[in-house]
Design an enzyme around this catalytic site. Sequence first.
Site, PDB file in Angstrom:
ATOM      1  N   ARG B  24       0.627  -1.165   0.117  1.00  0.00           N
ATOM      2  CA  ARG B  24       0.222  -0.111  -0.293  1.00  0.00           C
ATOM      3  C   ARG B  24       0.717   1.420  -0.344  1.00  0.00           C
ATOM      4  O   ARG B  24       1.218   2.432   0.574  1.00  0.00           O
ATOM      5  CB  ARG B  24      -0.888  -0.049   1.190  1.00  0.00           C
ATOM      6  CG  ARG B  24      -2.220  -0.732   1.344  1.00  0.00           C
ATOM      7  CD  ARG B  24      -2.750  -0.472   1.423  1.00  0.00           C
ATOM      8  NE  ARG B  24      -4.147  -1.772   1.710  1.00  0.00           N
ATOM      9  CZ  ARG B  24      -4.545  -2.530   3.058  1.00  0.00           C
ATOM     10  NH1 ARG B  24      -4.179  -1.599   3.644  1.00  0.00           N
ATOM     11  NH2 ARG B  24      -5.163  -3.447   2.528  1.00  0.00           N
ATOM     12  N   ARG B  28      -4.092   5.713   0.289  1.00  0.00           N
ATOM     13  CA  ARG B  28      -4.627   6.671   1.622  1.00  0.00           C
ATOM     14  C   ARG B  28      -4.072   7.803   2.416  1.00  0.00           C
ATOM     15  O   ARG B  28      -3.790   8.342   3.030  1.00  0.00           O
ATOM     16  CB  ARG B  28      -5.478   6.292   2.219  1.00  0.00           C
ATOM     17  CG  ARG B  28      -7.222   6.312   1.638  1.00  0.00           C
ATOM     18  CD  ARG B  28      -7.966   5.476   2.366  1.00  0.00           C
ATOM     19  NE  ARG B  28      -8.032   4.560   2.471  1.00  0.00           N
ATOM     20  CZ  ARG B  28      -8.482   4.090   4.186  1.00  0.00           C
ATOM     21  NH1 ARG B  28      -9.442   5.229   4.533  1.00  0.00           N
ATOM     22  NH2 ARG B  28      -8.502   2.789   4.396  1.00  0.00           N
ATOM     23  N   ARG B  37      -8.890  10.287  -5.369  1.00  0.00           N
ATOM     24  CA  ARG B  37     -10.349   9.622  -5.259  1.00  0.00           C
ATOM     25  C   ARG B  37     -11.489  10.127  -4.681  1.00  0.00           C
ATOM     26  O   ARG B  37     -12.837   9.403  -4.871  1.00  0.00           O
ATOM     27  CB  ARG B  37      -9.615   8.421  -3.829  1.00  0.00           C
ATOM     28  CG  ARG B  37      -9.318   7.487  -3.422  1.00  0.00           C
ATOM     29  CD  ARG B  37      -9.803   6.270  -4.354  1.00  0.00           C
ATOM     30  NE  ARG B  37     -11.121   5.855  -4.049  1.00  0.00           N
ATOM     31  CZ  ARG B  37     -11.529   5.733  -3.278  1.00  0.00           C
ATOM     32  NH1 ARG B  37     -10.296   4.964  -2.383  1.00  0.00           N
ATOM     33  NH2 ARG B  37     -13.307   5.407  -2.302  1.00  0.00           N
ATOM     34  N   ASP B  73      -7.435  -4.097  -7.195  1.00  0.00           N
ATOM     35  CA  ASP B  73      -7.499  -4.699  -5.924  1.00  0.00           C
ATOM     36  C   ASP B  73      -7.548  -6.806  -6.206  1.00  0.00           C
ATOM     37  O   ASP B  73      -7.848  -6.780  -6.938  1.00  0.00           O
ATOM     38  CB  ASP B  73      -8.881  -4.131  -5.537  1.00  0.00           C
ATOM     39  CG  ASP B  73      -9.494  -4.509  -4.136  1.00  0.00           C
ATOM     40  OD1 ASP B  73      -9.073  -4.303  -3.424  1.00  0.00           O
ATOM     41  OD2 ASP B  73      -9.734  -5.610  -4.109  1.00  0.00           O
ATOM     42  N   TYR B 149     -13.583 -14.198   0.459  1.00  0.00           N
ATOM     43  CA  TYR B 149     -13.961 -13.399   0.497  1.00  0.00           C
ATOM     44  C   TYR B 149     -15.124 -13.154  -0.605  1.00  0.00           C
ATOM     45  O   TYR B 149     -16.648 -13.286   0.137  1.00  0.00           O
ATOM     46  CB  TYR B 149     -13.760 -12.178  -1.263  1.00  0.00           C
ATOM     47  CG  TYR B 149     -12.576 -11.400  -0.220  1.00  0.00           C
ATOM     48  CD1 TYR B 149     -13.608 -10.322   0.934  1.00  0.00           C
ATOM     49  CD2 TYR B 149     -11.224 -11.555   0.136  1.00  0.00           C
ATOM     50  CE1 TYR B 149     -12.286  -9.332   1.340  1.00  0.00           C
ATOM     51  CE2 TYR B 149     -10.046 -10.466   0.486  1.00  0.00           C
ATOM     52  CZ  TYR B 149     -11.348  -9.034   1.387  1.00  0.00           C
ATOM     53  OH  TYR B 149     -10.122  -8.531   2.435  1.00  0.00           O
TER      54      TYR B 149
END
Lengths: 344, 344
Positions: B24, B28, B37, B73, B149
């Site tokens: 990452r 963010r 974003r 992703d 998931y």
Amino acid sequence: MRRDRLVRALRGEPTDTTPIWLMRQAGRHLPGYRELRQQHPILEIARDPELAAEVTLEPLRRYDVDAGVVFADISLPFAGLGLDFSIDPGIGPVVARPVRTRADVEALQAFSATRDVPFVGGAIERFLELEAERPILGFAGGPFTLASYLIEGRASRDLPETKRLLYAEPATFDRLLDRLTEMTIEYLRLQLDHGAAALQLFDTWVGAVSARTFERHLLGPVRAIFDALRPRGRPTIYFSTGSSHLLELLARTGADALGVDAREPLGAVRRRVGPSLALQGNLDPAALLAGPEVVRREAAAVLAELPERRSHVFNLGHGVLPETDPERVGELVRFVHEAGVPRR
Amino acid sequence: MRRDRLVRALRGEPTDTTPIWLMRQAGRHLPGYRELRQQHPILEIARDPELAAEVTLEPLRRYDVDAGVVFADISLPFAGLGLDFSIDPGIGPVVARPVRTRADVEALQAFSATRDVPFVGGAIERFLELEAERPILGFAGGPFTLASYLIEGRASRDLPETKRLLYAEPATFDRLLDRLTEMTIEYLRLQLDHGAAALQLFDTWVGAVSARTFERHLLGPVRAIFDALRPRGRPTIYFSTGSSHLLELLARTGADALGVDAREPLGAVRRRVGPSLALQGNLDPAALLAGPEVVRREAAAVLAELPERRSHVFNLGHGVLPETDPERVGELVRFVHEAGVPRR
């Protein structure tokens, strides 16, 4: 003998068969508990010795488990610290104002077990009046797990605020741990005073920290708890999950037994922690969602890991899942008592 | 040399210093990404090669990291299986209708990388046009993590539905794993075709299963992925968290390197997996929330675990936390390149 099976196994003494109890054996998988919960929130049951004893007894009437477990929640003593908390359905304990600064820690009130959680002692006494044969196990949350609830405000997978505090303000973290350690010693002493035969410390989330962090910040507090209880002579269990990387450190906490989750075979754990600790576990709770053959196969695999049939308390690796069929639990308990007899 | 540092370290070849990239690193914690974003959802960025390449380049402009990482992703290929999913802020991938029965598994469509995820190849190519020096790393989700998931419908700490399927309907679980394995091989081959220099398989949640379950249901699929990629000759990394109990099995997956989380010292991992695998990791992401001295102290401790300064790619134990100060990241990268030089 049945009365002493659990305590004897925790002390490494021979038993007629392998004792078994299940984390969350009194809980949502049972119809009586579900019905009671429609009328009373968890905290109301936990604070009423009559109701709490009733809940503790339900699985003992249904299953031949070797102990009752005091009905409580690890968050109960938080009220004595002056913290406002609730237990929210599907979430667990939620602390209204998380504890994240030195000032927050200093503002915690002094805890008094007899003033703040007398009903836990009452529930143990009531259980012992109603159940002549089997002992009751007391418990508390482990210091890291309690701290993580206070710091995050609720259960959290990644524990970001807890880890931030550990790295950015280690002295504040240590101070909080000291306060929780004192509280827990008092809380567990109260349970012994009222008749708990053994004690389990649930440090469920401690597997989230590194070996370095455990050694630096957590080994001391956990040892302090077990050291303070040792003179009372009742066996102690330290439970954690996802903590394979900590095993050698867990063996140094001073507990008489380690509660092991379903991740690692007990034989491998035995080789790493040595012969002196009892081991508790470690059937995967999800195995009880399958059919009877799978339950027997998986339970036999757990028993086979410790073929000496000694110093082993059978349990799940974590709590009974709410969707579990009570039939499967009954079959498991019978199977363990039959198959867990020591060989001659 | 800088161009090859990452690949050489993953192959166990000598390097001028220890290479570093951060999971990452594009995310963010960076202002450019946060701004982008506000105008585009994650999936829109990931499906636009120009935007995805831009996001991948932001940390390379700011830090001297040794590789870019394709912006994607792990849920992206789900669309090719005919599944409706979204990426919800604060939650992650959410699958509209979870896959829980044999019929659900059989209803999955055939995946085609060139039809379903061509933009991932496009993003890699655009990156390589814009960045002359440093390589780009491709990745995919690991089969267990993808399955969890699909089965749970979203991230879940205890994975109750996944474990239920494993015990109650193992053949259905295995069939789902086979489908995800095929998909992942195709997806990763596409990334190699377009220029990825190395590949990481993120099996983030695999630490939730027991060693027994890993050996029985997961080792085969993971090996199949690495076996299929091996003829292409580009190094591979298998990443997981909370998987200390699986280390000996992880060493048998056929990956060239293991990505290790912050729980266990790399020296201990090296002793358990032997000398032939490279290791990647494993600074605690929370250390970057403290001051510069703490970052240096903790990074030095990571480097000290592998004193031979070889077969080590520096990284965090998990992704960069969103609240991380970019200053700390810059300091970390400089420190690792300075302190990670092999001794003569």
